[in-house]
Design a protein around this motif. Structure first.
Motif, PDB file in Angstrom:
ATOM      1  N   ARG A  83       0.841  -1.201   0.000  1.00 18.99           N
ATOM      2  CA  ARG A  83       0.000   0.000   0.000  1.00 18.99           C
ATOM      3  C   ARG A  83       0.880   1.256   0.000  1.00 18.99           C
ATOM      4  O   ARG A  83       0.590   2.224  -0.696  1.00 18.99           O
ATOM      5  CB  ARG A  83      -0.929  -0.026   1.212  1.00 18.99           C
ATOM      6  N   ASP A  84       1.963   1.244   0.790  1.00 23.92           N
ATOM      7  CA  ASP A  84       2.862   2.407   0.827  1.00 23.92           C
ATOM      8  C   ASP A  84       3.461   2.685  -0.551  1.00 23.92           C
ATOM      9  O   ASP A  84       3.586   3.842  -0.956  1.00 23.92           O
ATOM     10  CB  ASP A  84       4.006   2.182   1.829  1.00 23.92           C
ATOM     11  N   ASP A  85       3.850   1.610  -1.258  1.00 32.04           N
ATOM     12  CA  ASP A  85       4.410   1.788  -2.615  1.00 32.04           C
ATOM     13  C   ASP A  85       3.381   2.469  -3.527  1.00 32.04           C
ATOM     14  O   ASP A  85       3.719   3.365  -4.301  1.00 32.04           O
ATOM     15  CB  ASP A  85       4.773   0.429  -3.245  1.00 32.04           C
ATOM     16  N   MET A  86       2.136   2.008  -3.427  1.00 30.41           N
ATOM     17  CA  MET A  86       1.100   2.578  -4.303  1.00 30.41           C
ATOM     18  C   MET A  86       0.834   4.042  -3.944  1.00 30.41           C
ATOM     19  O   MET A  86       0.711   4.897  -4.817  1.00 30.41           O
ATOM     20  CB  MET A  86      -0.186   1.756  -4.198  1.00 30.41           C
ATOM     21  N   GLU A  87       0.798   4.326  -2.643  1.00 29.66           N
ATOM     22  CA  GLU A  87       0.541   5.703  -2.206  1.00 29.66           C
ATOM     23  C   GLU A  87       1.659   6.634  -2.689  1.00 29.66           C
ATOM     24  O   GLU A  87       1.408   7.784  -3.034  1.00 29.66           O
ATOM     25  CB  GLU A  87       0.418   5.762  -0.674  1.00 29.66           C
ATOM     26  N   LYS A  88       2.891   6.116  -2.705  1.00 29.23           N
ATOM     27  CA  LYS A  88       4.033   6.916  -3.186  1.00 29.23           C
ATOM     28  C   LYS A  88       3.841   7.252  -4.677  1.00 29.23           C
ATOM     29  O   LYS A  88       4.090   8.387  -5.105  1.00 29.23           O
ATOM     30  CB  LYS A  88       5.325   6.108  -2.966  1.00 29.23           C
ATOM     31  N   VAL A  89       3.369   6.280  -5.448  1.00 26.72           N
ATOM     32  CA  VAL A  89       3.120   6.529  -6.874  1.00 26.72           C
ATOM     33  C   VAL A  89       2.034   7.611  -7.036  1.00 26.72           C
ATOM     34  O   VAL A  89       2.158   8.514  -7.867  1.00 26.72           O
ATOM     35  CB  VAL A  89       2.685   5.224  -7.590  1.00 26.72           C
ATOM     36  N   LEU A  90       1.001   7.544  -6.210  1.00 25.81           N
ATOM     37  CA  LEU A  90      -0.085   8.526  -6.320  1.00 25.81           C
ATOM     38  C   LEU A  90       0.426   9.922  -5.959  1.00 25.81           C
ATOM     39  O   LEU A  90       0.067  10.916  -6.601  1.00 25.81           O
ATOM     40  CB  LEU A  90      -1.276   8.150  -5.423  1.00 25.81           C
ATOM     41  N   LYS A  91       1.304   9.984  -4.961  1.00 23.58           N
ATOM     42  CA  LYS A  91       1.894  11.285  -4.582  1.00 23.58           C
ATOM     43  C   LYS A  91       2.769  11.821  -5.712  1.00 23.58           C
ATOM     44  O   LYS A  91       2.711  13.009  -6.043  1.00 23.58           O
ATOM     45  CB  LYS A  91       2.758  11.124  -3.319  1.00 23.58           C
ATOM     46  N   ASN A  92       3.587  10.943  -6.304  1.00 26.01           N
ATOM     47  CA  ASN A  92       4.438  11.377  -7.419  1.00 26.01           C
ATOM     48  C   ASN A  92       3.594  11.876  -8.589  1.00 26.01           C
ATOM     49  O   ASN A  92       3.952  12.852  -9.253  1.00 26.01           O
ATOM     50  CB  ASN A  92       5.340  10.230  -7.888  1.00 26.01           C
ATOM     51  N   ALA A  93       2.482  11.182  -8.848  1.00 29.52           N
ATOM     52  CA  ALA A  93       1.603  11.604  -9.948  1.00 29.52           C
ATOM     53  C   ALA A  93       1.066  13.005  -9.677  1.00 29.52           C
ATOM     54  O   ALA A  93       0.990  13.844 -10.585  1.00 29.52           O
ATOM     55  CB  ALA A  93       0.455  10.611 -10.116  1.00 29.52           C
TER      56      ALA A  93
END
Ligand code: CP
Length: 299
Positions: free
Chosen positions: A12-22
């Motif tokens: 989940r943390d990995d996915m949240e990081k991608v959403l923040k980068n986006a």
């Protein structure tokens, strides 16, 4: 993470990081030089409009360049070259590879021989992780959250790789899931078992009238994955969202990875429910963030 192959490799943390980068990348949509001098190779062994064009758009907005092919017939695969040799060659000319392939597991096989990052742009009926990340980004951007939502997945849940990836991703969140598919196209048992292991609440419904969701994710029937065309003919055209369907869908947002065939009537496009073209647009900042971070960018 060197490669993006399966959403199952993400926490989940990995996915949240991608959403923040986006979200950060939304500020660079007009262009930047973050990936100046970098080259993306797009190797598409299957047709694509959104995934290929949004990766190209993402790379160009980051200041990088793009090479590649959009049908295997125009590459030396047509002369019998193996996937492994194609990858070993493409990496001589590029810094990162995006691959779409009709065989399940092809992207993983490509990553195993590549020394540069490989991104899976869809492998058979298996996975489409970057689509899932843009789906999550769209839900969060439009509704402000993912936890606490009821999300319906409707259509070809058996062969739809976008559905498979999305369900795995949602299993990290506190969501209720509703599944609606034509008979024979239900979500595979192994994915339902995964949901049970993760204590995710889900129901399988058989009538559109029973939909009660915040998000309705619709998919087309994946004609090209049916081993027997007669089986496809039996389910073809068996569901369609029309203006009348809004009686059940109410205010739910309607997403679709696209392409659409006949499962959402064009009259829906004008309604506030229809978010699928905005969803497609979100592929650009999400893929910008992935390309940049895999090539060493840190905000
Ligand atoms: N959503 C999606 O993968 O679309 P394309 O097949 O057009 O890339």
């Amino acid at each position: 993470m060197k490669d993006v192959i399966s959403i199952r490799d993400f926490t989940r943390d990995d996915m949240e990081k991608v959403l923040k980068n986006a979200h950060v990348m939304e500020g660079y949509m007009h262009g930047t030089d973050i990936l100046e001098e970098k080259i993306l190779a797009t190797l598409f062994f299957e047709p694509s409009t959104r995934t290929r064009l949004s990766f190209e758009s993402a790379m160009k907005r980051l200041g990088g360049k793009v090479i590649g092919f959009s049908e295997s017939g125009s590459s030396s695969v047509a002369k019998g070259e193996s996937l492994q040799d194609t990858i070993r060659t493409a990496e001589q000319y590029s810094d990162i590879i995006v691959i779409r392939h009709p065989k399940d597991g092809a992207a993983r096989a490509a990553a195993e021989v590549a020394s540069i990052p490989v991104i899976n742009a869809g492998d058979g009926a298996n996975q489409h992780p970057t689509q899932t990340l843009l789906d999550l980004y769209t839900i969060k951007k439009e509704l402000g959250k993912i936890d606490g939502l009821t999300i319906g997945l409707m259509g070809d849940l058996k062969y739809g790789r976008t559905v498979h990836s999305l369900v795995y991703a949602l299993s990290w969140y506190s969501v209720d899931l509703q599944f609606l598919s034509p008979p024979g196209l239900e979500l595979p048992v192994y994915i339902k078992e995964h949901l049970s292991e993760k204590s995710v609440k889900f129901t399988e419904i058989s009538r559109m009238e029973d939909i009660n969701v915040d998000v309705l994710y619709v998919t087309r029937i994946q004609k090209e994955r049916f081993p027997d065309i007669e089986e496809y003919e039996k389910v073809k055209g068996s569901y369609c969202i029309t203006l009348e369907s809004l009686d059940y869908i109410k205010k739910a947002i309607i997403l679709h990875p696209l392409p659409r065939v006949d499962e959402i009537s064009p009259e829906i496009d004008r309604t506030p429910n229809a978010l699928y073209f905005r969803q497609a647009r979100n592929g650009v900042p999400v893929r910008m963030g992935l390309l940049a971070s895999l090539l060493g960018w840190n905000q």
